[in-house]
Design an enzyme around this catalytic site. Structure first.
Site, short mmCIF file in Angstrom:
data_model
loop_
_atom_site.label_atom_id
_atom_site.label_comp_id
_atom_site.label_asym_id
_atom_site.label_seq_id
_atom_site.Cartn_x
_atom_site.Cartn_y
_atom_site.Cartn_z
N ASP A 98 0.75 -1.21 0.08
CA ASP A 98 -0.06 -0.07 0.07
C ASP A 98 0.80 1.29 0.04
O ASP A 98 0.20 2.50 -0.10
CB ASP A 98 -1.12 -0.07 1.12
N HIS A 113 6.62 -7.39 -1.45
CA HIS A 113 5.38 -8.08 -2.31
C HIS A 113 5.12 -7.26 -3.31
O HIS A 113 4.09 -7.10 -3.91
CB HIS A 113 4.32 -8.56 -1.42
N CYS A 121 4.02 -5.53 -17.35
CA CYS A 121 3.27 -6.38 -18.15
C CYS A 121 3.35 -7.99 -17.65
O CYS A 121 4.61 -8.21 -17.19
CB CYS A 121 3.62 -6.26 -19.56
N CYS A 141 0.64 -3.99 -22.89
CA CYS A 141 1.65 -3.29 -22.96
C CYS A 141 1.97 -3.24 -24.48
O CYS A 141 1.44 -3.82 -25.18
CB CYS A 141 2.68 -4.24 -22.25
N CYS A 143 4.16 -4.33 -25.92
CA CYS A 143 4.81 -5.64 -26.37
C CYS A 143 3.64 -6.73 -26.66
O CYS A 143 3.96 -7.71 -27.13
CB CYS A 143 5.68 -6.24 -25.50
N THR A 181 1.76 -8.94 11.63
CA THR A 181 1.64 -9.93 10.60
C THR A 181 1.41 -11.32 11.15
O THR A 181 1.77 -11.56 12.21
CB THR A 181 3.19 -10.06 9.76
N ASN A 206 1.27 -7.33 18.14
CA ASN A 206 -0.06 -7.95 17.39
C ASN A 206 -1.04 -8.08 18.52
O ASN A 206 -0.87 -8.38 19.72
CB ASN A 206 0.58 -9.23 16.70
N GLU A 208 -3.21 -10.44 18.53
CA GLU A 208 -3.14 -11.91 18.81
C GLU A 208 -1.90 -12.53 18.53
O GLU A 208 -0.90 -12.04 17.98
CB GLU A 208 -4.12 -12.56 17.72
C1 BV8 Z 1 7.30 -18.00 -3.10
C2 BV8 Z 1 0.81 -9.55 -2.69
C3 BV8 Z 1 8.68 -19.41 -4.25
C4 BV8 Z 1 -0.40 -9.81 -3.41
C5 BV8 Z 1 1.02 -11.31 -0.96
C6 BV8 Z 1 2.23 -23.97 -2.52
C7 BV8 Z 1 2.24 -23.22 -4.02
C8 BV8 Z 1 2.80 -22.22 -4.31
C9 BV8 Z 1 3.27 -21.43 -3.29
C10 BV8 Z 1 3.28 -21.83 -2.01
C11 BV8 Z 1 2.82 -23.16 -1.72
N1 BV8 Z 1 2.72 -23.13 -0.36
C12 BV8 Z 1 3.58 -22.41 0.21
C13 BV8 Z 1 3.84 -21.60 -0.57
C14 BV8 Z 1 4.47 -20.36 -0.41
C15 BV8 Z 1 3.59 -19.15 -0.49
C16 BV8 Z 1 2.91 -19.11 1.09
O1 BV8 Z 1 3.55 -18.97 1.77
N2 BV8 Z 1 1.70 -19.42 0.99
C17 BV8 Z 1 1.02 -19.50 2.47
C18 BV8 Z 1 -0.12 -19.04 2.39
C19 BV8 Z 1 1.06 -21.07 2.99
N3 BV8 Z 1 4.43 -18.01 -0.71
C20 BV8 Z 1 4.48 -17.61 -1.77
O2 BV8 Z 1 3.98 -18.12 -2.91
C21 BV8 Z 1 5.50 -16.53 -2.08
N4 BV8 Z 1 6.48 -16.80 -3.09
O3 BV8 Z 1 7.28 -18.80 -2.06
O4 BV8 Z 1 8.11 -18.30 -4.14
C22 BV8 Z 1 7.72 -20.64 -4.74
C23 BV8 Z 1 7.69 -20.26 -6.13
C24 BV8 Z 1 6.99 -21.17 -6.93
C25 BV8 Z 1 6.03 -22.07 -5.96
C26 BV8 Z 1 6.32 -22.30 -4.66
C27 BV8 Z 1 7.26 -21.29 -3.84
C28 BV8 Z 1 4.86 -15.17 -2.39
C29 BV8 Z 1 4.09 -14.69 -1.20
C30 BV8 Z 1 3.63 -13.48 -1.72
C31 BV8 Z 1 1.92 -13.32 -1.75
N5 BV8 Z 1 1.57 -11.96 -2.11
N6 BV8 Z 1 0.60 -10.01 -1.28
C32 BV8 Z 1 -1.74 -9.23 -2.85
O5 BV8 Z 1 -1.85 -8.38 -1.78
O6 BV8 Z 1 -2.80 -9.08 -3.70
S1 BV8 Z 1 0.89 -11.91 0.37
C33 BV8 Z 1 -0.30 -11.33 1.29
O7 BV8 Z 1 -0.86 -12.13 2.39
C34 BV8 Z 1 -0.21 -9.90 1.89
O8 BV8 Z 1 0.98 -9.19 1.17
C35 BV8 Z 1 0.53 -10.28 3.18
O9 BV8 Z 1 1.75 -10.38 3.12
C36 BV8 Z 1 0.01 -11.88 3.41
C37 BV8 Z 1 -0.88 -11.79 4.51
O10 BV8 Z 1 -0.03 -11.96 5.59
P1 BV8 Z 1 -0.08 -10.80 6.78
O11 BV8 Z 1 0.38 -9.29 6.26
O12 BV8 Z 1 0.48 -11.21 7.89
O13 BV8 Z 1 -1.46 -10.33 7.02
P2 BV8 Z 1 -2.54 -11.50 7.77
O14 BV8 Z 1 -3.83 -11.00 7.21
O15 BV8 Z 1 -2.18 -12.91 7.56
O16 BV8 Z 1 -2.50 -10.95 9.04
C38 BV8 Z 1 -2.68 -9.84 9.85
C39 BV8 Z 1 -2.20 -9.82 11.02
O17 BV8 Z 1 -2.38 -8.50 11.65
C40 BV8 Z 1 -2.87 -10.77 11.94
O18 BV8 Z 1 -2.02 -11.34 12.76
C41 BV8 Z 1 -3.41 -9.84 12.95
O19 BV8 Z 1 -3.87 -10.18 14.14
C42 BV8 Z 1 -2.83 -8.69 12.73
N7 BV8 Z 1 -3.68 -7.32 13.31
C43 BV8 Z 1 -4.87 -7.07 12.79
N8 BV8 Z 1 -5.12 -5.94 13.39
C44 BV8 Z 1 -3.99 -5.25 13.67
C45 BV8 Z 1 -2.88 -6.39 13.83
N9 BV8 Z 1 -1.73 -5.88 14.04
C46 BV8 Z 1 -1.44 -4.87 14.46
N10 BV8 Z 1 -2.42 -3.78 14.75
C47 BV8 Z 1 -3.67 -3.90 14.30
N11 BV8 Z 1 -4.52 -2.94 14.61
#
Ligand code: BV8
Length: 240
Positions: A98, A113, A121, A141, A143, A181, A206, A208
């Site tokens: 963001d 991310h 593209c 794009c 291209c 996170t 956090n 939680e």
């Molecule tokens: C990768 C951009 C190598 C997009 C995001 C099977 C197939 C393919 C991949 C995988 C697989 N199994 C596992 C993987 C790896 C995968 C992964 O980790 N999956 C998880 C879900 C199991 N990771 C990937 O794919 C990464 N790439 O590994 O490449 C690879 C290549 C090919 C094949 C395998 C591996 C890429 C990951 C990036 C994804 N893109 N964002 C978009 O946003 O549209 S991730 C997206 O989710 C967000 O950006 C963010 O990072 C993530 C969510 O995480 P958090 O930020 O922690 O948010 P969340 O909602 O989970 O939690 C919020 C927290 O805030 C909570 O704890 C809550 O209590 C707290 N909170 C609430 N209110 C407050 C607060 N804290 C403080 N104050 C408050 N007021």
């Protein structure tokens, strides 16, 4: 804990969607609302999801971008920026797309991310500057490839330079601050463990407990917009 922060030469901060929640940006795990309630973000935020229905994914990001552009940095973002006045080196390693850390004044930010305000593209990652909002479907794009948001989708590698720098900064930080996170998404979720492994003092903020809490030296349970300003206040009160 404030003393540790105040005496640190380098602070590495890992932030997730929770930091932006108080700016009105729903976290990834917040239930999708309204029109999007029936879509799974983990499916839409993938190359396969985009190729299956480019207009749908394009409109999903348009909707999210409108929320982001309308949002303001909250006291949590601002507090992280203020820490730079008291700690020689502060690097923000964010999973968020963001851009709010930059708008809050933080100067050293690693976007693991990508950023929803940027486009590229699909086939060749050609950057694309100004794209008309509200198109309803992705333009092409020069291209010929479809445009997409410049964010990292599930199943896609993180930008190598950003990831490499994040590993290097977290390894050399005296204090690592993990904020808003769930610690579920890899490889970002491995950073707190690497920090701990290299002897950093680990603080988590956090409402939680998360996968990181078990290894934190200090777990401050609550909202980042409330806790981070209090940490800055405590640092200011210290005579160093
Ligand atoms: C990768 C951009 C190598 C997009 C995001 C099977 C197939 C393919 C991949 C995988 C697989 N199994 C596992 C993987 C790896 C995968 C992964 O980790 N999956 C998880 C879900 C199991 N990771 C990937 O794919 C990464 N790439 O590994 O490449 C690879 C290549 C090919 C094949 C395998 C591996 C890429 C990951 C990036 C994804 N893109 N964002 C978009 O946003 O549209 S991730 C997206 O989710 C967000 O950006 C963010 O990072 C993530 C969510 O995480 P958090 O930020 O922690 O948010 P969340 O909602 O989970 O939690 C919020 C927290 O805030 C909570 O704890 C809550 O209590 C707290 N909170 C609430 N209110 C407050 C607060 N804290 C403080 N104050 C408050 N007021």
């Amino acid at each position: 804990m404030a003393q540790r922060l105040r005496q640190a030469r380098k602070l590495a901060v890992l932030t997730g969607a929770g930091v932006s929640r108080e700016s009105g940006i729903p976290t990834f795990r917040d239930a999708q609302t309204g029109l999007w309630a029936s879509y799974d973000p983990a499916r839409l935020a993938t190359p396969q999801g985009f190729l299956a229905d480019p207009p749908l994914v394009w409109r999903w990001y348009d909707m999210r971008r409108a929320i982001v552009l309308d949002a303001q940095p909250n006291p949590g973002h601002l507090a992280l920026s203020e820490m730079e006045e008291m700690i020689p080196s502060v690097v923000i390693i964010t999973q968020n797309i963001d851009g709010l850390h930059a708008r809050a004044g933080s100067r050293d930010i690693i976007e693991l991310h990508g950023n929803i305000a940027r486009y590229k593209c699909f086939e060749n990652e050609h950057p694309q500057a100004d794209v008309q909002p509200g198109l309803g479907e992705p333009p092409r794009c020069s291209c010929g490839s479809l445009l997409r948001p410049d964010v990292v989708w599930f199943g896609e590698n993180l930008p190598p330079a950003a990831l490499e720098r994040a590993f290097s900064e977290i390894r050399s930080a005296q204090v690592a601050l993990v904020v808003g996170t769930s610690g579920l998404v890899q490889p970002a979720a491995s950073l707190p463990f690497i920090a701990r492994h290299h002897g950093a003092y680990l603080v988590e903020v956090n409402p939680e407990e998360t996968a990181t809490t078990i290894i934190a030296d200090c777990f401050l349970q609550g909202r980042s917009g409330e806790i981070l300003p209090r940490i800055v206040e405590a640092m200011r009160d210290l005579k160093v």
